[in-house]
Design an enzyme around this catalytic site. Sequence first.
Site, PDB file in Angstrom:
ATOM      1  N   ARG A  82       0.837  -1.206   0.000  1.00 41.07           N
ATOM      2  CA  ARG A  82       0.000   0.000   0.000  1.00 41.07           C
ATOM      3  C   ARG A  82       0.864   1.245   0.000  1.00 41.07           C
ATOM      4  O   ARG A  82       0.554   2.245  -0.651  1.00 41.07           O
ATOM      5  CB  ARG A  82      -0.951  -0.027   1.193  1.00 41.07           C
ATOM      6  CG  ARG A  82      -2.011   1.037   1.123  1.00 41.07           C
ATOM      7  CD  ARG A  82      -3.103   0.834   2.146  1.00 41.07           C
ATOM      8  NE  ARG A  82      -2.583   0.920   3.511  1.00 41.07           N
ATOM      9  CZ  ARG A  82      -3.292   0.598   4.588  1.00 41.07           C
ATOM     10  NH1 ARG A  82      -4.528   0.160   4.470  1.00 41.07           N
ATOM     11  NH2 ARG A  82      -2.769   0.716   5.788  1.00 41.07           N
ATOM     12  N   LYS A 184      -2.592   6.435   1.597  1.00 42.96           N
ATOM     13  CA  LYS A 184      -2.418   6.868   2.985  1.00 42.96           C
ATOM     14  C   LYS A 184      -1.459   8.062   2.994  1.00 42.96           C
ATOM     15  O   LYS A 184      -0.275   7.940   3.307  1.00 42.96           O
ATOM     16  CB  LYS A 184      -1.883   5.697   3.819  1.00 42.96           C
ATOM     17  CG  LYS A 184      -2.431   5.702   5.234  1.00 42.96           C
ATOM     18  CD  LYS A 184      -2.319   4.343   5.871  1.00 42.96           C
ATOM     19  CE  LYS A 184      -2.444   4.390   7.366  1.00 42.96           C
ATOM     20  NZ  LYS A 184      -3.661   5.024   7.897  1.00 42.96           N
ATOM     21  N   GLU A 220     -16.150   6.072   4.460  1.00 46.88           N
ATOM     22  CA  GLU A 220     -15.437   5.539   5.628  1.00 46.88           C
ATOM     23  C   GLU A 220     -15.390   6.617   6.703  1.00 46.88           C
ATOM     24  O   GLU A 220     -16.040   7.653   6.582  1.00 46.88           O
ATOM     25  CB  GLU A 220     -14.043   5.064   5.231  1.00 46.88           C
ATOM     26  CG  GLU A 220     -13.157   6.140   4.642  1.00 46.88           C
ATOM     27  CD  GLU A 220     -11.750   5.646   4.332  1.00 46.88           C
ATOM     28  OE1 GLU A 220     -11.263   4.715   5.010  1.00 46.88           O
ATOM     29  OE2 GLU A 220     -11.127   6.203   3.418  1.00 46.88           O
TER      30      GLU A 220
HETATM   31  N1  PLP Z   1      -9.308   4.112   6.559  1.00 44.27           N
HETATM   32  C1  PLP Z   1      -8.502   5.095   6.980  1.00 44.27           C
HETATM   33  C2  PLP Z   1      -8.801   6.467   6.559  1.00 44.27           C
HETATM   34  C3  PLP Z   1      -7.411   4.803   7.801  1.00 44.27           C
HETATM   35  O1  PLP Z   1      -6.595   5.769   8.245  1.00 44.27           O
HETATM   36  C4  PLP Z   1      -7.177   3.473   8.190  1.00 44.27           C
HETATM   37  C5  PLP Z   1      -6.032   3.134   9.018  1.00 44.27           C
HETATM   38  O2  PLP Z   1      -5.037   2.672   8.577  1.00 44.27           O
HETATM   39  C6  PLP Z   1      -8.050   2.479   7.725  1.00 44.27           C
HETATM   40  C7  PLP Z   1      -9.099   2.835   6.911  1.00 44.27           C
HETATM   41  C8  PLP Z   1      -7.842   1.057   8.088  1.00 44.27           C
HETATM   42  O3  PLP Z   1      -6.805   0.479   7.361  1.00 44.27           O
HETATM   43  P1  PLP Z   1      -5.969  -0.713   7.962  1.00 44.27           P
HETATM   44  O4  PLP Z   1      -6.939  -1.788   8.283  1.00 44.27           O
HETATM   45  O5  PLP Z   1      -5.052  -1.093   6.862  1.00 44.27           O
HETATM   46  O6  PLP Z   1      -5.273  -0.198   9.157  1.00 44.27           O
HETATM   47  C1  COI Z   2      -4.302   2.976  11.567  1.00 44.11           C
HETATM   48  O1  COI Z   2      -5.295   2.340  11.916  1.00 44.11           O
HETATM   49  O2  COI Z   2      -3.195   2.472  11.450  1.00 44.11           O
HETATM   50  C2  COI Z   2      -4.383   4.368  11.214  1.00 44.11           C
HETATM   51  O3  COI Z   2      -3.524   4.848  10.574  1.00 44.11           O
HETATM   52  C3  COI Z   2      -5.499   5.153  11.686  1.00 44.11           C
HETATM   53  C4  COI Z   2      -4.999   6.415  12.306  1.00 44.11           C
HETATM   54  C5  COI Z   2      -6.095   7.386  12.224  1.00 44.11           C
HETATM   55  C6  COI Z   2      -4.497   6.192  13.696  1.00 44.11           C
END
Ligand code: PLP
Ligand code: COI
Length: 341
Positions: A82, A184, A220
């Site tokens: 990612r 991200k 989201e």
């Molecule tokens: N959506 C956003 C905006 C996020 O910052 C995060 C955190 O990483 C997620 C979703 C969830 O992603 P992940 O499950 O890869 O942590």
């Molecule tokens: C995560 O879940 O890793 C994120 O980056 C979310 C963040 C808003 C703490």
Amino acid sequence: MDKKSIDWENLGFGYIETEKRFVSNYRNGVWDEGGLTGEATVTISECAGVLQYAQTIFEGLKAYTTEKGETVIFRPDLNAERMEQSALRLEMPVYPKDRFVDAVVRTVRANNAYVPPYGTGATLYVRPYMFGSSAVIGVKPAEEYQFRVFTTPVGPYFKGGARPLTIKVSDFDRAAPNGTGHIKAGLNYAMSLHAIVTAHKEGFDENMYLDPRTRTKVEETGGANFLFVTKDKKVVVPKSSSILPSITRRSLVYVAKEYLGLEVEEREVLFDEVKDFAEAGLCGTAAVISPVGKIVNHGEEICIPSGMADMGPVTKELYDTLTGIQMGRIEAPDGWIKVVE
Ligand code: PLP
Ligand code: COI
């Protein structure tokens, strides 16, 4: 290695400086070898690309102590992939996947004393990130970059642990239709700060963002994807080109199908459908799965049938299975768990 003396059970989601972090610099078109350092402060040009034009991307993943006492990391290869997509979208150099995973493993190993013990409910949050470090004044990508990884022990993202959350449907957008919502990038989070401060002031835990083109579909929150369960126990997760492809969500979709035998739909979810779901939750590395009890749209309340006291039953099964895999109580699919030797 002896663990630090920290009140693990009462940790919130905050920054605690740990001993080591990984740093690698990109100059003249190549990444240097990089290595661990004890220096937690970053020194860069006053005109660095990150400071002027927000050229910065990041990742988030966790290390756990398993039931057997091993330190493990959950799916770091997916974070590397990612981050590659994030780098390409912001015209930054890619930090190679094998080196990304190696840097994460080395940083976790060096801070093993901060990996919370099994059963405390806390974990070690790992934050890889990269930013433009050289001076830019015309709007263009920097020529030099820094890739870093630090760790910090954390407890639950939402105060009060797994209590059901109250969510506000935001009037602000988090992403543009052809923008950067799917990567991200720090800029997406800067965009969301006014919205989250506003929501908190009004007593909400988080925002639900709608699709920026039509404002009729669920996207989201500021830091997690949504997950819904229908009355006939189907798991439904929103699909959109402007949300972050959550690794937790993708893992839960697999767990729902392959471990729990549930039907899963990954599709656009109209906001108008939300009132018909039986359960709702937020999923992400920080959020794990946090149940949603109420969603409020301009004063109109949607009370999710699972209520404000507990997680819904399907959400709970998903939560138990995923965390069971992460903590070594349940056998993981091949390649999901990286053991830190
Ligand atoms: N959506 C956003 C905006 C996020 O910052 C995060 C955190 O990483 C997620 C979703 C969830 O992603 P992940 O499950 O890869 O942590
Ligand atoms: C995560 O879940 O890793 C994120 O980056 C979310 C963040 C808003 C703490």
